[in-house]
Write an enzyme that holds these catalytic residues in place. Structure first.
Site, short mmCIF file in Angstrom:
data_model
loop_
_atom_site.label_atom_id
_atom_site.label_comp_id
_atom_site.label_asym_id
_atom_site.label_seq_id
_atom_site.Cartn_x
_atom_site.Cartn_y
_atom_site.Cartn_z
N ASN A 10 29.18 10.95 -4.87
CA ASN A 10 30.26 11.73 -5.35
C ASN A 10 28.56 11.86 -6.61
O ASN A 10 29.24 11.74 -7.19
CB ASN A 10 31.51 12.02 -5.08
N LYS A 12 28.13 14.67 -8.06
CA LYS A 12 28.98 15.62 -9.28
C LYS A 12 28.19 16.36 -10.23
O LYS A 12 26.90 16.59 -9.34
CB LYS A 12 29.96 14.32 -10.62
N HIS A 95 38.37 18.16 -5.13
CA HIS A 95 38.51 16.80 -5.74
C HIS A 95 39.12 17.54 -7.09
O HIS A 95 39.45 18.75 -7.16
CB HIS A 95 37.25 17.06 -6.14
N GLU A 97 38.56 17.14 -9.91
CA GLU A 97 37.94 18.44 -11.28
C GLU A 97 37.84 19.32 -10.62
O GLU A 97 38.12 20.26 -11.85
CB GLU A 97 36.63 17.18 -11.47
N GLU A 167 42.41 9.91 -3.87
CA GLU A 167 41.68 9.30 -5.69
C GLU A 167 42.45 9.76 -7.06
O GLU A 167 42.31 10.88 -7.57
CB GLU A 167 40.54 10.32 -5.60
N GLY A 173 36.61 7.74 -13.18
CA GLY A 173 35.33 7.56 -14.79
C GLY A 173 36.45 6.78 -15.58
O GLY A 173 36.05 6.97 -16.77
N SER A 213 37.16 4.54 -9.46
CA SER A 213 36.23 3.49 -10.10
C SER A 213 35.68 2.50 -9.09
O SER A 213 35.82 1.52 -9.37
CB SER A 213 36.95 3.15 -11.64
N GLY A 234 31.75 7.73 -7.26
CA GLY A 234 30.99 8.17 -8.71
C GLY A 234 30.46 7.92 -9.30
O GLY A 234 28.63 7.38 -8.91
N GLY A 235 30.94 7.31 -10.51
CA GLY A 235 29.01 6.80 -11.10
C GLY A 235 28.55 5.95 -10.42
O GLY A 235 26.88 5.55 -10.72
P1 PGA Z 1 34.48 7.12 -10.21
O1 PGA Z 1 34.64 9.37 -9.37
O2 PGA Z 1 34.24 6.33 -8.84
O3 PGA Z 1 33.16 7.50 -11.04
O4 PGA Z 1 35.99 7.02 -10.60
C1 PGA Z 1 34.94 8.68 -8.23
C2 PGA Z 1 35.09 10.72 -7.90
O5 PGA Z 1 35.71 11.04 -8.79
O6 PGA Z 1 34.68 10.60 -6.63
#
Ligand code: PGA
Length: 249
Positions: A10, A12, A95, A97, A167, A173, A213, A234-235
């Site tokens: 993802n 983002k 998601h 967010e 999640e 994050g 994460s 994500g990251g």
């Molecule tokens: P993250 O994000 O791996 O940076 O924690 C995961 C996500 O929000 O899908």
């Protein structure tokens, strides 16, 4: 039933179209022999370039959102047909967010899930509790509510094919990964919930990912758990090297 592990990135709101093109070009070499199914979900404006580069490779492309109406006067929104026309296969829905910053409710998530399925896009439905909910001991109840409403009016056949991403919000994050046991326990409960809504077969075919994460060092242990069928990353999905290790984990 064997469920293929899915490594989903993802991105983002990261990467311009030219940066996205560079990343997907780098990634496609690194994951060409990956063990797991590989999915990347770039921002809307990067999707045409990413689809072009990923065509004919083992990388699938997903979107991070869609709107639940077919078309019309919805300024700023993107429809399922627009995504499909580009070659998009998956779409992330709900998601945390989006729930937090864009007021997406369980009902909106449900409408988007139905719209995705109607247009042959595979939804990746995100669910997850806050730290406060975990400490209050309401994690399972909260997530079951999210799952049940997201799947309202979805038939067993369609449900079997979709993806759920667990999640925990406190892990997104933050660098604070849930332990494999914590993650698996919730994923297993989501599977029991699916079995309750539909049947055991449906529960066994649905893929449930963990997200929060996920990195190259913890992915293998998480993906080896009984009820975790991959990761929503994500990251670490923004670095070709790291994501390629996750794609093989
Ligand atoms: P993250 O994000 O791996 O940076 O924690 C995961 C996500 O929000 O899908």
């Amino acid at each position: 039933m064997s469920r293929r592990i899915l490594a989903a990135g993802n991105w983002k709101m990261n990467k311009t179209p030219s940066e996205a093109t560079a990343l997907i070009n780098e990634l496609k070499e690194k994951v060409s022999n990956a063990k797991n199914e590989v999915l990347v979900c770039p921002p809307f404006v990067c999707i045409p370039d990413v689809c072009r580069v990923a065509a004919g490779t083992n990388i699938s492309v997903g979107a991070q959102n869609l709107y639940y109406e077919d078309k019309g006067a919805y300024t700023g929104e993107v429809s399922a047909q627009m995504l499909l026309d580009l070659g998009v296969k998956y779409v992330i829905i709900g998601h945390s967010e989006r729930r937090e910053y864009f007021n997406e409710t369980n009902d909106i998530v449900n409408k988007k899930v139905i719209q995705a399925i109607k247009n042959n896009l595979i939804p990746v439905i995100c669910v997850g509790e806050t730290l406060e909910q975990r400490e209050d001991g309401v994690t399972f109840d909260f997530i079951r509510t999210q799952v049940k409403i997201a799947l309202r009016s979805v038939c067993a056949q369609d449900a079997a094919n979709l993806v759920i991403a667990y999640e925990p919000i406190w892990a997104i994050g933050t660098g604070k990964v849930a332990t494999s046991e914590q993650a698996n326990e919730v994923c297993a409960d989501i599977r029991r919930c699916i079995a309750g809504i539909y049947d055991e077969n449906t529960a066994q075919s649905i893929r449930i990912l963990y997200g929060g994460s996920v990195n190259k060092d913890c992915a293998a242990e998480l993906f080896a758990m009984s009820d975790i069928d991959g990761g929503l990353v994500g990251g670490a999905s923004l670095k070709a090297e790291d994501f390629s290790i996750i794609a093989d984990a």
